[in-house]
Design a protein around this motif. Structure first.
Motif, mmCIF file in Angstrom:
data_model
loop_
_atom_site.group_PDB
_atom_site.id
_atom_site.type_symbol
_atom_site.label_atom_id
_atom_site.label_comp_id
_atom_site.label_asym_id
_atom_site.label_seq_id
_atom_site.Cartn_x
_atom_site.Cartn_y
_atom_site.Cartn_z
ATOM 1 N N LYS A 9 0.838 -1.198 0.000
ATOM 2 C CA LYS A 9 0.000 0.000 0.000
ATOM 3 C C LYS A 9 0.877 1.253 0.000
ATOM 4 N N PHE A 10 1.836 1.219 0.868
ATOM 5 C CA PHE A 10 2.762 2.330 1.058
ATOM 6 C C PHE A 10 3.496 2.633 -0.248
ATOM 7 N N MET A 11 3.988 1.572 -0.912
ATOM 8 C CA MET A 11 4.787 1.787 -2.112
ATOM 9 C C MET A 11 3.929 2.350 -3.234
ATOM 10 N N VAL A 12 2.745 1.773 -3.405
ATOM 11 C CA VAL A 12 1.878 2.218 -4.498
ATOM 12 C C VAL A 12 1.451 3.671 -4.264
ATOM 13 N N ASN A 13 1.086 3.989 -3.020
ATOM 14 C CA ASN A 13 0.635 5.353 -2.730
ATOM 15 C C ASN A 13 1.767 6.364 -2.805
ATOM 16 N N ALA A 14 2.899 6.013 -2.218
ATOM 17 C CA ALA A 14 3.950 7.015 -2.061
ATOM 18 C C ALA A 14 4.831 7.124 -3.294
ATOM 19 N N LEU A 15 5.110 6.009 -3.934
ATOM 20 C CA LEU A 15 6.120 6.056 -4.988
ATOM 21 C C LEU A 15 5.542 5.913 -6.393
ATOM 22 N N GLU A 16 4.269 5.631 -6.503
ATOM 23 C CA GLU A 16 3.609 5.447 -7.809
ATOM 24 C C GLU A 16 4.446 4.571 -8.725
ATOM 25 N N ASN A 17 5.090 5.170 -9.749
ATOM 26 C CA ASN A 17 5.924 4.339 -10.616
ATOM 27 C C ASN A 17 7.308 4.185 -9.990
ATOM 28 N N VAL A 18 7.483 3.078 -9.287
ATOM 29 C CA VAL A 18 8.691 2.927 -8.484
ATOM 30 C C VAL A 18 9.955 2.837 -9.351
ATOM 31 N N GLY A 19 9.810 2.274 -10.565
ATOM 32 C CA GLY A 19 10.966 2.160 -11.471
ATOM 33 C C GLY A 19 11.496 3.534 -11.859
ATOM 34 N N ASP A 20 10.591 4.432 -12.228
ATOM 35 C CA ASP A 20 11.001 5.799 -12.600
ATOM 36 C C ASP A 20 11.594 6.515 -11.392
ATOM 37 N N TRP A 21 10.926 6.306 -10.275
ATOM 38 C CA TRP A 21 11.385 6.982 -9.058
ATOM 39 C C TRP A 21 12.802 6.527 -8.700
ATOM 40 N N TYR A 22 13.056 5.215 -8.784
ATOM 41 C CA TYR A 22 14.375 4.688 -8.434
ATOM 42 C C TYR A 22 15.432 5.187 -9.422
ATOM 43 N N ALA A 23 15.072 5.257 -10.693
ATOM 44 C CA ALA A 23 16.023 5.767 -11.692
ATOM 45 C C ALA A 23 16.404 7.213 -11.353
ATOM 46 N N GLY A 24 15.452 7.948 -10.782
ATOM 47 C CA GLY A 24 15.693 9.348 -10.431
ATOM 48 C C GLY A 24 16.697 9.532 -9.291
ATOM 49 N N ILE A 25 16.914 8.499 -8.483
ATOM 50 C CA ILE A 25 17.888 8.663 -7.398
ATOM 51 C C ILE A 25 19.216 7.969 -7.718
ATOM 52 N N ALA A 26 19.342 7.462 -8.950
ATOM 53 C CA ALA A 26 20.567 6.728 -9.327
ATOM 54 C C ALA A 26 21.815 7.587 -9.161
ATOM 55 N N GLU A 27 21.689 8.857 -9.517
ATOM 56 C CA GLU A 27 22.862 9.727 -9.449
ATOM 57 C C GLU A 27 23.315 9.915 -7.992
ATOM 58 N N GLU A 28 22.338 10.055 -7.120
ATOM 59 C CA GLU A 28 22.687 10.233 -5.706
ATOM 60 C C GLU A 28 23.349 8.968 -5.146
ATOM 61 N N ILE A 29 22.868 7.821 -5.583
ATOM 62 C CA ILE A 29 23.487 6.557 -5.156
ATOM 63 C C ILE A 29 24.934 6.522 -5.673
ATOM 64 N N GLY A 30 25.112 6.956 -6.927
ATOM 65 C CA GLY A 30 26.455 6.998 -7.506
ATOM 66 C C GLY A 30 27.384 7.900 -6.718
ATOM 67 N N SER A 31 26.889 9.057 -6.270
ATOM 68 C CA SER A 31 27.820 9.930 -5.535
ATOM 69 C C SER A 31 28.083 9.406 -4.128
ATOM 70 N N ALA A 32 27.134 8.682 -3.552
ATOM 71 C CA ALA A 32 27.419 8.037 -2.255
ATOM 72 C C ALA A 32 28.494 6.966 -2.444
ATOM 73 N N HIS A 33 28.389 6.174 -3.503
ATOM 74 C CA HIS A 33 29.430 5.167 -3.781
ATOM 75 C C HIS A 33 30.783 5.848 -3.960
ATOM 76 N N ALA A 34 30.785 6.919 -4.750
ATOM 77 C CA ALA A 34 32.052 7.586 -5.052
ATOM 78 C C ALA A 34 32.691 8.128 -3.772
ATOM 79 N N PHE A 35 31.883 8.745 -2.926
ATOM 80 C CA PHE A 35 32.491 9.318 -1.725
ATOM 81 C C PHE A 35 32.914 8.261 -0.715
ATOM 82 N N PHE A 36 32.001 7.377 -0.358
ATOM 83 C CA PHE A 36 32.291 6.459 0.753
ATOM 84 C C PHE A 36 33.227 5.322 0.364
ATOM 85 N N LEU A 37 33.271 4.977 -0.912
ATOM 86 C CA LEU A 37 34.100 3.830 -1.301
ATOM 87 C C LEU A 37 35.340 4.220 -2.064
#
Ligand SMILES: [Fe+2]
Ligand SMILES: [Fe+2]
Length: 285
Positions: free
Chosen positions: A254-282
């Motif tokens: 319920k939470f995912m459908v309501n909050a994130l709608e199209n979860v695939g698009d939403w996740y693609a939108g945070i890919a860059e932030e994940i990349g910069s976390a990898h770059a900094f911490f690793l």
């Protein structure tokens, strides 16, 4: 060994990483209503190596501030106490566990990549729905699987039996643990984090990240970590995937459908932030 004996053995391991004393000092100060920015900044500055890393972090693409932040006081003002404390915990934990080389089939860099992806995803969910502290969600995501590193480093025979069950029966790590161990990584991770005296909500989110239980005190925090882990696992295996909603707890569905709608698009939108976390911490030291 049963679960109790495994946890007792864990308590007796001397070389298990501990958090730097600065984290305990900051925790104390954060609970003190009279704590001031000046005092908290001084505590951080006492640990010069850590202070430098914090400045590097706040000036990295991960935070993306436009102006250069050149002192800890400013970092504390801009990020807030909690965020700075959590950044210190993140840096300390990755450093403490990441340096160990006694790892066989387990790729520690992949492990932290996954953990950081869950950290950023949890933080982003929290920002999106405006519940829970985004910084607590980041640390929850970062530490959710820390029990796996405990297994691989301090219980190598148990880890080996999980690993071979996983390979032979083509199951997930957690499913294999349930088949061959009296306990699992979520229990071990929660135990370790409790020993570190990190907040109880965090301990619970780690403990229940595979087995979300509605109605508990920190249920919504746990739900975010649980869901972030499912999202990261699904999309990292197959970027075009469709998450199997029937396999999710109904609350999470319920939470995912309501909050994130199209979860695939939403996740693609945070890919860059994940990349910069990898770059900094690793980044290699
Ligand atoms: Fe896990
Ligand atoms: Fe995970």
């Amino acid at each position: 060994m049963d679960e109790k004996q495994i946890l007792q053995k864990l308590d007796r391991i001397r070389e298990i990483p501990t958090l730097p004393s600065i984290v305990f000092e900051l925790n104390k100060q954060l609970q003190d209503p009279d704590a001031s920015i000046a005092r908290i900044s001084q505590t951080i500055e006492k640990d010069q190596a850590m202070a430098l890393k914090i400045l590097k972090l706040v000036n990295s693409a991960f935070y993306g501030f436009q102006h250069k932040i050149s002192d800890i006081r400013n970092a504390v003002v801009l990020l807030g106490f909690n965020a700075v404390r959590n950044a210190i915990v993140s840096l300390a934990v990755i450093e403490a566990f990441g340096k160990n080389t006694r790892l066989k089939d387990f790729d520690i860099t992949d492990f932290w990549k996954h953990s950081l992806a869950v950290a950023v995803t949890s933080k982003s969910i929290s920002l999106k729905i405006r519940t829970n502290s985004p910084d607590n969600c980041f640390i929850g995501g970062l530490l959710h699987d820390v029990g796996k590193v405990v297994l691989v480093q301090y219980f190598q025979d148990l880890f080996a039996s999980v690993w071979s069950a996983m390979q032979n029966e083509r199951t997930t790590f957690y499913e294999a643990e349930q088949k061959v161990l009296p306990t699992h990584h979520a229990v071990l991770g929660a135990h370790l984090v409790a020993k570190w005296q990190l907040p109880q909500g965090l301990v619970e989110a780690i403990r229940w990240h595979h087995d979300y239980q509605p109605g508990s005190q920190n249920a919504d925090f746990t739900l975010i970590i649980y869901l972030a882990n499912v999202i990261v696992n699904s999309f990292d295996e197959d970027p075009e995937c469709v998450i199997d909603l029937s396999a999710l707890h109904p609350d999470a569905r319920k939470f995912m459908v309501n909050a994130l709608e199209n979860v695939g698009d939403w996740y693609a939108g945070i890919a860059e932030e994940i990349g910069s976390a990898h770059a900094f911490f690793l980044e290699p030291k």
